[in-house]
Design an enzyme around this catalytic site. Structure first.
Site, short mmCIF file in Angstrom:
data_model
loop_
_atom_site.label_atom_id
_atom_site.label_comp_id
_atom_site.label_asym_id
_atom_site.label_seq_id
_atom_site.Cartn_x
_atom_site.Cartn_y
_atom_site.Cartn_z
N HIS A 128 3.50 -3.13 -11.43
CA HIS A 128 2.15 -2.62 -11.71
C HIS A 128 1.77 -1.62 -10.62
O HIS A 128 2.60 -1.29 -9.76
CB HIS A 128 1.15 -3.79 -11.80
CG HIS A 128 1.23 -4.75 -10.64
ND1 HIS A 128 0.92 -4.38 -9.34
CD2 HIS A 128 1.64 -6.05 -10.56
CE1 HIS A 128 1.09 -5.41 -8.53
NE2 HIS A 128 1.54 -6.43 -9.25
N HIS A 187 2.78 -2.37 -6.94
CA HIS A 187 4.17 -2.02 -6.61
C HIS A 187 4.33 -0.50 -6.53
O HIS A 187 5.02 0.02 -5.65
CB HIS A 187 5.13 -2.55 -7.68
CG HIS A 187 5.09 -4.03 -7.90
ND1 HIS A 187 4.56 -4.61 -9.02
CD2 HIS A 187 5.54 -5.06 -7.13
CE1 HIS A 187 4.69 -5.93 -8.95
NE2 HIS A 187 5.26 -6.23 -7.82
N ASP A 225 0.30 -9.94 -0.14
CA ASP A 225 0.99 -11.15 0.32
C ASP A 225 1.02 -11.10 1.85
O ASP A 225 2.05 -10.81 2.46
CB ASP A 225 2.41 -11.20 -0.27
CG ASP A 225 2.37 -11.26 -1.78
OD1 ASP A 225 2.32 -12.36 -2.33
OD2 ASP A 225 2.35 -10.18 -2.42
N LYS A 262 -4.35 -6.77 -8.17
CA LYS A 262 -3.29 -6.68 -9.19
C LYS A 262 -2.17 -7.67 -8.84
O LYS A 262 -1.81 -7.81 -7.67
CB LYS A 262 -2.71 -5.27 -9.24
CG LYS A 262 -3.74 -4.28 -9.74
CD LYS A 262 -3.09 -3.10 -10.37
CE LYS A 262 -4.14 -2.15 -10.87
NZ LYS A 262 -4.12 -1.97 -12.32
P1 AMP Z 1 6.10 -9.28 -6.05
O1 AMP Z 1 6.81 -8.53 -7.12
O2 AMP Z 1 4.85 -9.95 -6.51
O3 AMP Z 1 7.01 -10.17 -5.25
O4 AMP Z 1 5.58 -8.18 -5.02
C1 AMP Z 1 6.46 -7.24 -4.48
C2 AMP Z 1 5.73 -6.49 -3.39
O5 AMP Z 1 4.60 -5.82 -3.97
C3 AMP Z 1 5.19 -7.40 -2.29
O6 AMP Z 1 5.37 -6.77 -1.04
C4 AMP Z 1 3.74 -7.53 -2.64
O7 AMP Z 1 2.90 -7.79 -1.54
C5 AMP Z 1 3.45 -6.16 -3.23
N1 AMP Z 1 2.26 -6.22 -4.09
C6 AMP Z 1 2.06 -7.06 -5.14
N2 AMP Z 1 0.81 -6.89 -5.64
C7 AMP Z 1 0.22 -5.94 -4.89
C8 AMP Z 1 -1.07 -5.33 -4.90
N3 AMP Z 1 -2.01 -5.67 -5.78
N4 AMP Z 1 -1.33 -4.38 -3.98
C9 AMP Z 1 -0.39 -4.02 -3.05
N5 AMP Z 1 0.85 -4.56 -2.99
C10 AMP Z 1 1.14 -5.50 -3.89
#
Ligand code: AMP
Length: 282
Positions: A34, A37, A150, A184
């Site tokens: 999204h 990412h 995170d 998000k």
């Molecule tokens: P995930 O796919 O949820 O493991 O996230 C992958 C990376 O994207 C991690 O470093 C998350 O912190 C980052 N991320 C996920 N959601 C957001 C967001 N809303 N804003 C900024 N970074 C994000």
């Protein structure tokens, strides 16, 4: 932009780029990409010659009771997002490519992982550290990009890189939100229409905490209690934690006398959502 499935292909590609003198950025993700990412991919594209996006739902960071099976996956969607935001390859391995049958080495961390999400997800950060260390060894990036969404994960990764002398710059990127404030998340897709409305209680309480800090409140209990009270007005919400911690050690502090992180985890129905703010960003 291509999708690669094997460690060998990624390594060969990165070697070629290195021969051309290009720097390499890595954006580790679990896919279902999204705008959050996308912002990480854009930051890497700005800073580096080439960008690798890893897209891997890492079984090791899910407890048996968690949502490994139902976690959303869509490699077509992910390819389009990576392409649109300047990524060069997606590394999308099968679990067997990352963990062979006799896999038995882990990266574990004490202290930082024993607070916040570590309390309700005791094996989570061991899985995160292990997979991120593996990705760092596979890609050997100059820089790696993580979201402040995170926040504990970001602190844990910074600490791992420091402890284990990994020669990689860790870049933390701001939280990207929906227009109404909800942070998000790939897990937002689990929410029903009613739950999606209720989920706004997270960002509302975060904005409330930020306002209190902006207005000079220094007492952490006062801030935390106001945020909890607000969250408890929402019948579908169940608090896992609302805490203010030292942003390096992740240990709770009574007063805002140093850079701190205010972090929350709240169940909306069965879906566990997180949000936070760093006092330095207020
Ligand atoms: P995930 O796919 O949820 O493991 O996230 C992958 C990376 O994207 C991690 O470093 C998350 O912190 C980052 N991320 C996920 N959601 C957001 C967001 N809303 N804003 C900024 N970074 C994000």
């Amino acid at each position: 932009m291509k999708v690669v499935k094997t460690i060998e292909e990624v390594r060969n590609q990165v070697k070629e780029w290195r021969k051309q003198g290009l720097t390499v950025g890595l954006v580790p993700t679990m896919g279902y990409l999204h705008e959050g990412h996308a912002s990480l991919i854009e930051a890497s594209h700005r800073d580096n010659g080439r960008t690798v996006v890893s897209d891997f739902v890492n079984p090791m960071q899910f407890a048996p009771t968690e949502d490994l099976e139902s976690y959303p996956r869509d490699i077509e969607l992910d390819s389009a997002v990576v392409e649109a935001h300047g990524g060069d390859i997606i590394f999308n391995p099968e679990p067997e490519e990352m963990y062979h049958d006799d896999f038995s080495s882990f990266v574990d961390m004490t202290v930082l992982t024993e607070e916040l999400c570590g309390l309700s997800r005791p094996i989570h950060f061991r899985g995160v550290c292990t997979v991120v260390a593996k990705l760092f060894n596979i890609v050997k990036p100059d820089r790696a990009y993580f979201g402040k969404k995170d926040a504990q994960q970001l602190a844990v990764i910074r600490h791992m890189v420091d402890d284990l002398n990994m020669d990689i710059e860790i870049i933390g990127c701001p939280i990207v939100r929906e227009p109404d404030g909800l942070a998000k998340s790939s897990r937002n897709t689990y929410l029903s229409e009613t739950e999606r409305k209720s989920a706004l209680i997270l960002s509302e309480s975060i904005f409330m905490g930020m306002d209190m800090v902006r207005n000079g409140e220094k007492n952490c209990s006062v801030i935390v209690n106001s945020m909890k009270e607000h969250i408890n007005t929402e019948p579908l919400a169940k608090i896992d934690y609302v805490k203010i911690v030292d942003c390096k050690t992740m240990q709770q502090i009574p007063e805002l006398d140093r850079p701190a992180l205010c972090a929350i985890a709240v169940y909306i129905g069965k879906t566990r959502l997180i949000d936070n703010f760093f006092t330095e960003d207020v």
